[in-house]
Motif scaffolding. Structure first.
Motif, PDB file in Angstrom:
ATOM      1  N   GLN A 135      53.015  32.047  54.970  1.00  5.75           N
ATOM      2  CA  GLN A 135      54.092  31.650  54.066  1.00  5.75           C
ATOM      3  C   GLN A 135      53.529  31.207  52.714  1.00  5.75           C
ATOM      4  O   GLN A 135      54.097  31.529  51.667  1.00  5.75           O
ATOM      5  CB  GLN A 135      54.918  30.527  54.692  1.00  5.75           C
ATOM      6  CG  GLN A 135      55.793  30.985  55.835  1.00  5.75           C
ATOM      7  CD  GLN A 135      57.103  30.213  55.917  1.00  5.75           C
ATOM      8  OE1 GLN A 135      57.387  29.347  55.111  1.00  5.75           O
ATOM      9  NE2 GLN A 135      57.926  30.564  56.887  1.00  5.75           N
ATOM     10  N   LEU A 136      52.444  30.469  52.737  1.00  4.91           N
ATOM     11  CA  LEU A 136      51.825  30.044  51.474  1.00  4.91           C
ATOM     12  C   LEU A 136      51.419  31.252  50.643  1.00  4.91           C
ATOM     13  O   LEU A 136      51.623  31.286  49.422  1.00  4.91           O
ATOM     14  CB  LEU A 136      50.616  29.158  51.757  1.00  4.91           C
ATOM     15  CG  LEU A 136      50.913  27.774  52.349  1.00  4.91           C
ATOM     16  CD1 LEU A 136      49.632  27.131  52.857  1.00  4.91           C
ATOM     17  CD2 LEU A 136      51.586  26.891  51.316  1.00  4.91           C
ATOM     18  N   ALA A 137      50.846  32.266  51.304  1.00  3.01           N
ATOM     19  CA  ALA A 137      50.432  33.467  50.582  1.00  3.01           C
ATOM     20  C   ALA A 137      51.634  34.214  50.008  1.00  3.01           C
ATOM     21  O   ALA A 137      51.601  34.693  48.870  1.00  3.01           O
ATOM     22  CB  ALA A 137      49.627  34.381  51.517  1.00  3.01           C
ATOM     23  N   VAL A 138      52.713  34.298  50.799  1.00  2.00           N
ATOM     24  CA  VAL A 138      53.893  35.039  50.349  1.00  2.00           C
ATOM     25  C   VAL A 138      54.591  34.303  49.208  1.00  2.00           C
ATOM     26  O   VAL A 138      54.930  34.902  48.175  1.00  2.00           O
ATOM     27  CB  VAL A 138      54.866  35.260  51.528  1.00  2.00           C
ATOM     28  CG1 VAL A 138      56.210  35.786  51.021  1.00  2.00           C
ATOM     29  CG2 VAL A 138      54.270  36.230  52.542  1.00  2.00           C
ATOM     30  N   ILE A 139      54.814  33.012  49.369  1.00  2.00           N
ATOM     31  CA  ILE A 139      55.563  32.254  48.355  1.00  2.00           C
ATOM     32  C   ILE A 139      54.821  32.237  47.030  1.00  2.00           C
ATOM     33  O   ILE A 139      55.400  32.512  45.974  1.00  2.00           O
ATOM     34  CB  ILE A 139      55.834  30.826  48.868  1.00  2.00           C
ATOM     35  CG1 ILE A 139      56.826  30.877  50.028  1.00  2.00           C
ATOM     36  CG2 ILE A 139      56.379  29.941  47.746  1.00  2.00           C
ATOM     37  CD1 ILE A 139      56.945  29.570  50.790  1.00  2.00           C
ATOM     38  N   THR A 140      53.534  31.917  47.062  1.00  2.00           N
ATOM     39  CA  THR A 140      52.776  31.893  45.803  1.00  2.00           C
ATOM     40  C   THR A 140      52.640  33.298  45.230  1.00  2.00           C
ATOM     41  O   THR A 140      52.676  33.476  44.008  1.00  2.00           O
ATOM     42  CB  THR A 140      51.385  31.265  46.007  1.00  2.00           C
ATOM     43  OG1 THR A 140      50.672  31.984  47.032  1.00  2.00           O
ATOM     44  CG2 THR A 140      51.508  29.814  46.435  1.00  2.00           C
ATOM     45  N   GLY A 141      52.511  34.284  46.108  1.00  2.00           N
ATOM     46  CA  GLY A 141      52.404  35.657  45.613  1.00  2.00           C
ATOM     47  C   GLY A 141      53.662  36.116  44.905  1.00  2.00           C
ATOM     48  O   GLY A 141      53.603  36.766  43.855  1.00  2.00           O
ATOM     49  N   LEU A 142      54.821  35.795  45.470  1.00  2.07           N
ATOM     50  CA  LEU A 142      56.086  36.161  44.830  1.00  2.07           C
ATOM     51  C   LEU A 142      56.233  35.473  43.476  1.00  2.07           C
ATOM     52  O   LEU A 142      56.619  36.089  42.478  1.00  2.07           O
ATOM     53  CB  LEU A 142      57.251  35.781  45.745  1.00  2.07           C
ATOM     54  CG  LEU A 142      57.455  36.650  46.984  1.00  2.07           C
ATOM     55  CD1 LEU A 142      58.451  35.997  47.936  1.00  2.07           C
ATOM     56  CD2 LEU A 142      57.930  38.051  46.604  1.00  2.07           C
ATOM     57  N   TRP A 143      55.942  34.180  43.425  1.00  3.14           N
ATOM     58  CA  TRP A 143      56.102  33.436  42.172  1.00  3.14           C
ATOM     59  C   TRP A 143      55.136  33.903  41.090  1.00  3.14           C
ATOM     60  O   TRP A 143      55.481  33.927  39.909  1.00  3.14           O
ATOM     61  CB  TRP A 143      55.890  31.940  42.423  1.00  3.14           C
ATOM     62  CG  TRP A 143      57.022  31.272  43.128  1.00  3.14           C
ATOM     63  CD1 TRP A 143      58.309  31.729  43.260  1.00  3.14           C
ATOM     64  CD2 TRP A 143      56.985  30.010  43.802  1.00  3.14           C
ATOM     65  NE1 TRP A 143      59.064  30.830  43.966  1.00  3.14           N
ATOM     66  CE2 TRP A 143      58.294  29.767  44.306  1.00  3.14           C
ATOM     67  CE3 TRP A 143      55.986  29.062  44.013  1.00  3.14           C
ATOM     68  CZ2 TRP A 143      58.594  28.598  45.014  1.00  3.14           C
ATOM     69  CZ3 TRP A 143      56.287  27.911  44.721  1.00  3.14           C
ATOM     70  CH2 TRP A 143      57.580  27.680  45.213  1.00  3.14           C
ATOM     71  N   GLU A 144      53.937  34.269  41.490  1.00  2.00           N
ATOM     72  CA  GLU A 144      52.902  34.588  40.510  1.00  2.00           C
ATOM     73  C   GLU A 144      52.862  36.062  40.118  1.00  2.00           C
ATOM     74  O   GLU A 144      52.114  36.446  39.231  1.00  2.00           O
ATOM     75  CB  GLU A 144      51.536  34.151  41.046  1.00  2.00           C
ATOM     76  CG  GLU A 144      51.428  32.630  41.206  1.00  2.00           C
ATOM     77  CD  GLU A 144      50.142  32.180  41.872  1.00  2.00           C
ATOM     78  OE1 GLU A 144      49.311  33.060  42.198  1.00  2.00           O
ATOM     79  OE2 GLU A 144      49.960  30.959  42.067  1.00  2.00           O
ATOM     80  N   THR A 145      53.671  36.901  40.767  1.00  2.44           N
ATOM     81  CA  THR A 145      53.742  38.313  40.383  1.00  2.44           C
ATOM     82  C   THR A 145      54.314  38.433  38.975  1.00  2.44           C
ATOM     83  O   THR A 145      55.394  37.897  38.702  1.00  2.44           O
ATOM     84  CB  THR A 145      54.619  39.100  41.372  1.00  2.44           C
ATOM     85  OG1 THR A 145      54.009  39.055  42.668  1.00  2.44           O
ATOM     86  CG2 THR A 145      54.763  40.555  40.940  1.00  2.44           C
ATOM     87  N   PRO A 146      53.634  39.109  38.057  1.00  4.52           N
ATOM     88  CA  PRO A 146      54.140  39.209  36.684  1.00  4.52           C
ATOM     89  C   PRO A 146      55.506  39.902  36.640  1.00  4.52           C
ATOM     90  O   PRO A 146      55.790  40.791  37.459  1.00  4.52           O
ATOM     91  CB  PRO A 146      53.069  40.062  35.978  1.00  4.52           C
ATOM     92  CG  PRO A 146      51.827  39.862  36.795  1.00  4.52           C
ATOM     93  CD  PRO A 146      52.308  39.727  38.213  1.00  4.52           C
ATOM     94  N   PRO A 147      56.371  39.513  35.724  1.00  2.00           N
ATOM     95  CA  PRO A 147      57.670  40.181  35.574  1.00  2.00           C
ATOM     96  C   PRO A 147      57.504  41.684  35.377  1.00  2.00           C
ATOM     97  O   PRO A 147      56.622  42.142  34.640  1.00  2.00           O
ATOM     98  CB  PRO A 147      58.262  39.518  34.330  1.00  2.00           C
ATOM     99  CG  PRO A 147      57.597  38.175  34.267  1.00  2.00           C
ATOM    100  CD  PRO A 147      56.204  38.399  34.774  1.00  2.00           C
ATOM    101  N   GLY A 148      58.335  42.439  36.062  1.00  2.00           N
ATOM    102  CA  GLY A 148      58.256  43.894  35.965  1.00  2.00           C
ATOM    103  C   GLY A 148      57.368  44.526  37.010  1.00  2.00           C
ATOM    104  O   GLY A 148      57.405  45.751  37.194  1.00  2.00           O
TER     105      GLY A 148
END
Length: 312
Positions: A135-148
């Protein structure tokens, strides 16, 4: 170093949104940095628990629109309660609703009775830690993915394919992430990799210091500067202008040697300043204070008026 003071409420013990809003507004007016709530669905101990449990992120969404300055978050949300994708969306939305004032405290979940009471699966501890790490990997990954761009995760428990990773939180690259507890191996490693703050809940100073040392060493082993990690504690609050006043508040918690004896910051304002100061000397930069009586507004006000100025 001046410690930041936040108010913490164990909302599962019996309250509702109106009372929590009143506490949050009082805390904001008094100058506390944050208002944080537990994330539980069942009371602890012999209390009525009425009118029933809140959902922490529903409450925080409301508070996001009805406060203006105070930071808002959970200590701690349970990884068993929500899928990581929807949780990332929820927290990002509340962050946007608040103008960038949200923090996510996340843990494995530990209270089996609340899971069985509401039909929530409760895997063994090892699996809960595995899910928590994913979950930590998924949540931070989603938030940190650049727009677009899109986010993909192929894990054992969670699989996301070409997620648009929206919405984005206001805080960039992401809202602060809090991890706590006294786990000896996996917790320090996950703190070093993901956390902005490590929290020790309701332990004595002597029990807290070795846990701080452990996460600092995990940071060094991971190649991270230990000073980049915030350190915090949560403690029960019993403060009064006189001995009689603080002892009256402490009496509501049970005997001096009871369950909360080693997790109290108690006494007159000068004594509370001294007790907080000892945690600050150990590296603490944030203290979460839990007042048990949520209708006692004066409790928060006396700390704001007579403790905060002495901590500068």
């Amino acid at each position: 170093m001046k410690p930041r003071l936040s108010v913490y409420t164990a909302a599962q013990q019996g309250t509702d949104y109106a009372r929590l809003l009143d506490v949050a507004r009082t805390a904001e007016d008094c100058g506390y940095e944050g208002f944080f709530t537990s994330d539980h669905y069942l009371k602890l101990g012999d209390v009525p628990g009425l009118p029933g449990p809140i959902d922490s992120w529903t409450v925080l969404a409301g508070l996001a629109r009805e406060t203006s300055r105070i930071r808002l978050g959970t200590l701690m949300s349970s990884a068993t309660f929500r899928l990581p994708g929807p949780l990332a969306i929820t927290v990002a939305q509340v962050d946007r609703m608040s103008g960038g004032r949200v923090e996510l405290g996340l843990g494995t979940g530990w209270y089996e009775a609340e899971h069985t009471a509401y039909g929530i699966p409760f895997p063994p501890l090892g699996e809960r830690f595995d899910r928590f790490e994913e979950q930590l990997a998924v949540i931070t990954g989603l938030w940190e993915t650049p727009p677009g761009e899109t986010f993909t995760h192929e894990g054992r428990y969670y699989r996301l394919t070409d997620s648009p990773a929206l919405p984005k939180p206001v805080q960039r690259p992401r809202p602060p992430l809090l991890i706590g507890g006294d786990g000896p191996i996996r917790t320090p490693r996950l703190v070093a990799r993901y956390a902005d703050e490590f929290n020790v809940p309701f332990l004595s100073l002597d029990a807290t210091v070795p846990l701080f040392d452990r996460v600092r060493e995990a940071c060094r082993s991971a190649g991270r500067d230990p000073d980049s990690l915030g350190l915090s504690v949560a403690q029960v609050l019993c403060c009064g202008r006189t001995d009689a006043e603080w002892r009256r508040r402490a009496a509501a918690l049970g005997p001096e040697g009871g369950a909360f004896a080693k997790s109290r910051i108690s006494g007159t304002p000068s004594e509370v300043v001294d007790r907080i100061g000892r945690f600050v000397e150990a590296g603490v930069d944030r203290v979460y204070l839990q007042p048990f009586d949520l209708e006692d507004r004066d409790h928060l006000e006396v700390v704001a008026a007579e403790v905060m100025p002495q901590l500068a």
